[in-house]
Design a protein around this motif. Structure first.
Motif, PDB file in Angstrom:
ATOM      1  N   THR A   1       2.299  -9.176  -3.421  1.00  0.00           N
ATOM      2  CA  THR A   1       2.152  -8.290  -2.366  1.00  0.00           C
ATOM      3  C   THR A   1       0.526  -8.694  -2.108  1.00  0.00           C
ATOM      4  O   THR A   1      -0.203  -9.392  -2.823  1.00  0.00           O
TER       5      THR A   1
ATOM      6  N   LYS B   1      -4.536  -6.165   0.449  1.00  0.00           N
ATOM      7  CA  LYS B   1      -4.534  -5.221   1.444  1.00  0.00           C
ATOM      8  C   LYS B   1      -3.325  -4.129   1.179  1.00  0.00           C
ATOM      9  O   LYS B   1      -3.866  -3.031   0.861  1.00  0.00           O
ATOM     10  N   HIS B   2      -2.252  -4.490   0.772  1.00  0.00           N
ATOM     11  CA  HIS B   2      -1.013  -3.655   0.327  1.00  0.00           C
ATOM     12  C   HIS B   2      -1.451  -3.140  -0.967  1.00  0.00           C
ATOM     13  O   HIS B   2      -1.139  -1.884  -1.282  1.00  0.00           O
ATOM     14  N   ARG B   3      -2.147  -3.791  -1.989  1.00  0.00           N
ATOM     15  CA  ARG B   3      -2.334  -3.380  -3.355  1.00  0.00           C
ATOM     16  C   ARG B   3      -3.456  -2.094  -3.068  1.00  0.00           C
ATOM     17  O   ARG B   3      -3.469  -1.159  -3.933  1.00  0.00           O
TER      18      ARG B   3
ATOM     19  N   THR C   1      -4.183  -0.315  -0.540  1.00  0.00           N
ATOM     20  CA  THR C   1      -3.360   0.751   0.227  1.00  0.00           C
ATOM     21  C   THR C   1      -2.511   1.789  -0.842  1.00  0.00           C
ATOM     22  O   THR C   1      -2.841   2.816  -1.110  1.00  0.00           O
ATOM     23  N   GLU C   2      -1.890   0.998  -1.853  1.00  0.00           N
ATOM     24  CA  GLU C   2      -1.206   1.472  -2.903  1.00  0.00           C
ATOM     25  C   GLU C   2      -2.009   2.314  -3.785  1.00  0.00           C
ATOM     26  O   GLU C   2      -1.778   3.450  -4.344  1.00  0.00           O
ATOM     27  N   ARG C   3      -3.078   2.006  -4.275  1.00  0.00           N
ATOM     28  CA  ARG C   3      -4.032   2.421  -4.996  1.00  0.00           C
ATOM     29  C   ARG C   3      -4.669   3.647  -4.570  1.00  0.00           C
ATOM     30  O   ARG C   3      -4.806   4.640  -5.168  1.00  0.00           O
TER      31      ARG C   3
ATOM     32  N   LYS D   1      -3.266   5.543  -2.209  1.00  0.00           N
ATOM     33  CA  LYS D   1      -2.237   6.660  -2.165  1.00  0.00           C
ATOM     34  C   LYS D   1      -2.023   7.157  -3.516  1.00  0.00           C
ATOM     35  O   LYS D   1      -1.908   8.430  -3.498  1.00  0.00           O
ATOM     36  N   ARG D   2      -2.363   6.290  -4.491  1.00  0.00           N
ATOM     37  CA  ARG D   2      -2.082   7.039  -5.963  1.00  0.00           C
ATOM     38  C   ARG D   2      -3.442   8.022  -6.349  1.00  0.00           C
ATOM     39  O   ARG D   2      -3.205   9.051  -6.832  1.00  0.00           O
ATOM     40  N   TRP D   3      -4.316   7.441  -5.782  1.00  0.00           N
ATOM     41  CA  TRP D   3      -5.604   8.411  -6.266  1.00  0.00           C
ATOM     42  C   TRP D   3      -5.719   9.484  -5.109  1.00  0.00           C
ATOM     43  O   TRP D   3      -6.027  10.753  -5.612  1.00  0.00           O
ATOM     44  N   CYS D   4      -5.293   9.364  -3.951  1.00  0.00           N
ATOM     45  CA  CYS D   4      -5.177  10.745  -3.072  1.00  0.00           C
ATOM     46  C   CYS D   4      -4.134  11.587  -3.558  1.00  0.00           C
ATOM     47  O   CYS D   4      -4.431  12.834  -3.377  1.00  0.00           O
TER      48      CYS D   4
END
Length: 182
Positions: A2, A5-7, A9-11, A13-16
């Protein structure tokens, strides 16, 4: 593999998710309907309860967890936790438990923990789970409420008034409340 930028984005999303990302989106019309209903319902309940308290010469005319009950009744009228039996029986039972603990247990920390715990057990047993009701048990202990009358007025009376106001408002605004058996 990955990309960075993808990592990121995923982090994010997790924090949101932990910052409210698990809450479903609610249209502004529904938000306004809920807020207006809670305001009207609480004003009616508080006005009537204040009048009844003055009429009866009773100082305690309000249960502090009424706002939390209003959130369930007006924002989530289809929830099992907001149904009339849950609101009325859950709050009344918890007041009875809290008053009993305030009378019987001389250590406030123990009394509060036992009151909330037993009220939750009682709500499970009577099938009337209502989260704000556990606070009613705590309020009785914290407020050194020693008279069982408190469980009838204001707790049960305020709960009934809130449910009636919620039912009228929900049905006038196109929601079904209470749930009807299928």
């Amino acid at each position: 593999m990955t990309s960075p930028k993808h990592r990121i984005t995923e982090r994010l999303k997790r924090w949101c998710f932990y910052l409210g990302g698990d809450q479903p989106p609610v249209l502004w019309g529904e938000r306004i309907r809920t807020v207006l209903g809670a305001f009207i319902g609480l004003m009616l309940v508080l006005t009537i309860a204040k009048f009844l308290g003055e009429l009866g010469g009773i100082d305690e005319w309000l249960m502090a967890s009424l706002g939390a009950s209003a959130l369930l009744v007006f924002a989530l009228p289809q929830s099992p936790l907001a149904q009339p039996w849950a609101v009325i029986a859950g709050n009344t039972l918890s007041a009875l438990v809290g008053i009993s603990c305030a009378n019987l247990i001389p250590f406030p920390i123990w009394a509060m923990a036992i009151a909330a715990s037993i009220s939750i057990l009682g709500m499970f047993m009577l099938r009337c789970l209502h989260p704000p009701a556990a606070a009613v048990a705590l309020i009785a202990v914290l407020g050194h409420v020693l008279h069982y009358r408190y469980s009838i007025f204001p707790v049960m009376v305020d709960s009934i008034l809130l449910v009636v106001a919620g039912g009228i408002y929900a049905n006038l605004t196109g929601k079904n409340y209470p749930n009807h058996p299928k």
